[in-house]
Design a protein around this motif. Sequence first.
Motif, PDB file in Angstrom:
ATOM      1  N   VAL A 155       2.875  39.698 -34.073  1.00  0.00           N
ATOM      2  CA  VAL A 155       2.156  39.622 -32.804  1.00  0.00           C
ATOM      3  C   VAL A 155       3.146  39.952 -31.697  1.00  0.00           C
ATOM      4  O   VAL A 155       4.210  39.315 -31.605  1.00  0.00           O
ATOM      5  N   ARG A 157       3.920  40.814 -27.478  1.00  0.00           N
ATOM      6  CA  ARG A 157       3.425  40.636 -26.110  1.00  0.00           C
ATOM      7  C   ARG A 157       3.898  41.798 -25.242  1.00  0.00           C
ATOM      8  O   ARG A 157       5.039  42.238 -25.343  1.00  0.00           O
ATOM      9  N   MET A 161      -1.227  47.168 -22.158  1.00  0.00           N
ATOM     10  CA  MET A 161      -1.480  47.645 -23.512  1.00  0.00           C
ATOM     11  C   MET A 161      -0.788  48.993 -23.713  1.00  0.00           C
ATOM     12  O   MET A 161      -1.017  49.931 -22.955  1.00  0.00           O
ATOM     13  N   GLU A 170      -0.540  43.096 -33.810  1.00  0.00           N
ATOM     14  CA  GLU A 170      -1.486  42.590 -32.814  1.00  0.00           C
ATOM     15  C   GLU A 170      -0.767  42.501 -31.467  1.00  0.00           C
ATOM     16  O   GLU A 170       0.367  42.033 -31.395  1.00  0.00           O
ATOM     17  N   VAL A 171      -1.422  42.945 -30.416  1.00  0.00           N
ATOM     18  CA  VAL A 171      -0.808  42.931 -29.084  1.00  0.00           C
ATOM     19  C   VAL A 171      -1.582  41.987 -28.178  1.00  0.00           C
ATOM     20  O   VAL A 171      -2.805  42.060 -28.087  1.00  0.00           O
ATOM     21  N   ILE A 172      -0.851  41.089 -27.526  1.00  0.00           N
ATOM     22  CA  ILE A 172      -1.440  40.245 -26.499  1.00  0.00           C
ATOM     23  C   ILE A 172      -0.778  40.594 -25.176  1.00  0.00           C
ATOM     24  O   ILE A 172       0.367  41.065 -25.139  1.00  0.00           O
ATOM     25  N   LEU A 173      -1.507  40.380 -24.094  1.00  0.00           N
ATOM     26  CA  LEU A 173      -0.990  40.735 -22.777  1.00  0.00           C
ATOM     27  C   LEU A 173      -0.497  39.496 -22.048  1.00  0.00           C
ATOM     28  O   LEU A 173      -1.075  38.415 -22.155  1.00  0.00           O
ATOM     29  N   GLY A 174       0.594  39.674 -21.310  1.00  0.00           N
ATOM     30  CA  GLY A 174       1.132  38.587 -20.509  1.00  0.00           C
ATOM     31  C   GLY A 174       2.111  39.121 -19.491  1.00  0.00           C
ATOM     32  O   GLY A 174       2.785  40.108 -19.727  1.00  0.00           O
ATOM     33  N   LEU A 186       1.695  28.793 -26.780  1.00  0.00           N
ATOM     34  CA  LEU A 186       1.389  30.103 -27.334  1.00  0.00           C
ATOM     35  C   LEU A 186       1.932  30.235 -28.752  1.00  0.00           C
ATOM     36  O   LEU A 186       1.213  30.673 -29.671  1.00  0.00           O
ATOM     37  N   ARG A 189      -0.096  28.219 -31.159  1.00  0.00           N
ATOM     38  CA  ARG A 189      -1.410  28.820 -31.398  1.00  0.00           C
ATOM     39  C   ARG A 189      -1.314  30.027 -32.318  1.00  0.00           C
ATOM     40  O   ARG A 189      -2.199  30.254 -33.157  1.00  0.00           O
ATOM     41  N   LEU A 190      -0.255  30.794 -32.176  1.00  0.00           N
ATOM     42  CA  LEU A 190      -0.087  31.993 -33.004  1.00  0.00           C
ATOM     43  C   LEU A 190       0.352  31.668 -34.433  1.00  0.00           C
ATOM     44  O   LEU A 190       0.289  32.540 -35.302  1.00  0.00           O
TER      45      LEU A 190
END
Length: 247
Positions: A155, A157, A161, A170-174, A186, A189-190
Amino acid sequence: MPENILILGGTAEAAKLARLAHEKLAGRARIVVSLAGRTRATAASPVETRTGGFGGAAGLADYLRAEGIALVVDATHPFAARISANARVACAETNVPRLQLVRPPWTMPKLARVTWAADLGEAAMLLPDMSRAAFLAVGGRGMAAFETIDTVRLVARAVEMPGEKPAHIEVILGRPPFAVEAERELLERLKVDAIVARASGGASGLAKIEAARDLKLSILLVRRPDPEPGECVASVEDALAWIESRI
């Protein structure tokens, strides 16, 4: 006539310096911030900005001459080694004074389980033996180094994107800065067992390291390159004082 000052930016420190210089040196200096164009996250409005590369050291030297740049402050990311090298060469060629604004390195929190890598390639080689699920904090372009790993759930960050990324990441934005508590939540949760990051330095980025330490995760850090030869300061305030002393 105001002096023309170029800040090579893309960092929070560069944006802060540009804003303070614009406010404090109004009428004495024209401040221009150059952004690489990889993200829109560090716009320094109302300061004048330019986006995109210069075309290497020769192109930057041409720009310095054409714009009559009197001073250059290199406040780029600590891992933007090529840009900093180009700035050193271009400023030497044009005899323009150059200052590097370099974030202080991190002091590792006690009990942190840290493994060091020389670069992202080495980090990608080490990761499968350390982790089954990892959080990548290596920047959008850094994801490519991990594209061949298929035994670790990844994962990453990013501020925005990325246009291209390995399909299995998997990409999350922050958008920084991040608090330690938020980083800890975080990571929990991941459900990761390791984080990978570049040792960029600075206070805000240390939060994820402290959170990983609290959760007893493995921490894989890429050593940052040494700064280019030349004068360096570690704070925005010192960089502003350097500008003021030369105009």
